[in-house]
Design an enzyme around this catalytic site. Structure first.
Site, PDB file in Angstrom:
ATOM      1  N   CYS A  13       0.811  -1.217   0.000  1.00  0.00           N
ATOM      2  CA  CYS A  13       0.000   0.000   0.000  1.00  0.00           C
ATOM      3  C   CYS A  13       0.853   1.280   0.000  1.00  0.00           C
ATOM      4  CB  CYS A  13      -0.938   0.012   1.196  1.00  0.00           C
ATOM      5  SG  CYS A  13      -1.954   1.508   1.288  1.00  0.00           S
ATOM      6  N   LYS A  40      -9.366  -9.772   5.361  1.00  0.00           N
ATOM      7  CA  LYS A  40      -9.257  -8.816   6.448  1.00  0.00           C
ATOM      8  C   LYS A  40      -9.707  -9.438   7.761  1.00  0.00           C
ATOM      9  CE  LYS A  40     -10.307  -5.113   3.185  1.00  0.00           C
ATOM     10  NZ  LYS A  40     -11.313  -4.113   2.748  1.00  0.00           N
ATOM     11  N   VAL A  53      -6.288   0.394   4.853  1.00  0.00           N
ATOM     12  CA  VAL A  53      -5.077   0.788   5.559  1.00  0.00           C
ATOM     13  C   VAL A  53      -4.562   2.074   4.913  1.00  0.00           C
ATOM     14  CG1 VAL A  53      -4.432  -1.535   6.296  1.00  0.00           C
ATOM     15  CG2 VAL A  53      -3.703  -0.735   4.050  1.00  0.00           C
ATOM     16  N   GLU A  70      -6.969   7.127   7.226  1.00  0.00           N
ATOM     17  CA  GLU A  70      -6.620   8.022   6.121  1.00  0.00           C
ATOM     18  C   GLU A  70      -5.189   8.539   6.296  1.00  0.00           C
ATOM     19  OE1 GLU A  70      -8.362   8.831   3.076  1.00  0.00           O
ATOM     20  OE2 GLU A  70      -9.299   7.007   3.830  1.00  0.00           O
ATOM     21  N   SER A  71      -4.370   8.284   5.279  1.00  0.00           N
ATOM     22  CA  SER A  71      -2.934   8.538   5.382  1.00  0.00           C
ATOM     23  C   SER A  71      -2.593  10.006   5.614  1.00  0.00           C
ATOM     24  CB  SER A  71      -2.224   8.036   4.116  1.00  0.00           C
ATOM     25  OG  SER A  71      -2.708   8.704   2.966  1.00  0.00           O
TER      26      SER A  71
END
Length: 231
Positions: A13, A40, A53, A70-71
């Site tokens: 990711c 998952k 993720v 949320e990155s």
């Protein structure tokens, strides 16, 4: 002693990599928990509102964890709460501009998903052209900014953390076939090289990342793989 943060991750990711790079740049100890997004675990679904993720588990005084998702939200939290070098500009306008380019990086990833997963030659070429256009926009932006090696000059920023995982894809893709996406973007190419040498960028993924990405392409029967060996 502050309790350790936990980054819930996936091996490929790019959004996870953003958060990992920010943590590494700030020299913040953290535990990485890797999950399989194809299967998952229940505990993950219980705490991930979007089923995606990265997640950042932040220990609280009551013994429970706060969970951030949320990155970009995670990166902003790290910037606001953790010691280490600042990864955003101090000037409010420059900071807002950096946040906008972080969003532009997410738009690139949207096209990149189609580029790497499609089985259709026409769709592949459409996505390739979209990526060419977007990186030309980035080239124009870099021309107006201080001269590298990073996005805004000598100082590594969250924009760099966003784009490094994007460029990492092409380290693998270029071994399959030359996309010619970066042919007319010399400043982007120089930025890409500088990011590839940054320790935080290298250590944001496992050493087996290229093999995992190739397996992902094979699983999707990606059109990209049919170009292997072509000039």
């Amino acid at each position: 002693m502050t309790a350790q943060l936990t980054l819930v991750s996936h091996l490929l990711c790019p959004y996870v990599q953003r958060a990992a790079i920010a943590l590494l740049e700030k020299d913040v100890p953290f535990e990485r928990v890797v999950i399989d997004l194809a299967q998952k675990p229940d505990w993950f679904l219980e705490i991930s509102p979007l089923g995606k993720v990265p997640l950042l588990r932040v220990p609280q005084p009551n013994g429970k964890d706060a969970v951030l998702f949320e990155s970009n939200v995670i990166c902003e939290y790290l910037e606001e709460t953790q010691p280490g070098p600042r990864l955003h500009p101090e000037d409010p306008l420059a900071r807002a501009e950096h946040r906008a380019w972080m969003e532009f990086g997410s738009a690139i990833l949207a096209d990149l998903w189609g580029y790497e997963t499609t089985r259709d030659a026409d769709v592949f070429e459409q996505k390739r052209q979209a990526l060419v256009a977007k990186f030309q926009r980035v080239e124009t932006a870099l021309t107006a900014l201080p001269n590298g090696p990073y996005f805004a000059g000598a100082r590594f920023s969250l924009v760099d953390a966003v784009f490094a995982p994007i460029f990492r894809y092409f380290d693998v893709f270029d071994q399959i076939s030359d996309s010619h996406i970066f042919d007319k973007t010399p400043k982007v190419r120089a930025w890409r090289r500088a990011l590839s040498e940054r320790p935080s960028v290298r250590h944001a993924v496992v050493p087996e990342y290229p093999q995992h990405l190739r397996a992902f392409l094979q699983k999707h029967e990606a059109h990209l793989l049919t170009l292997a060996g072509r000039a």
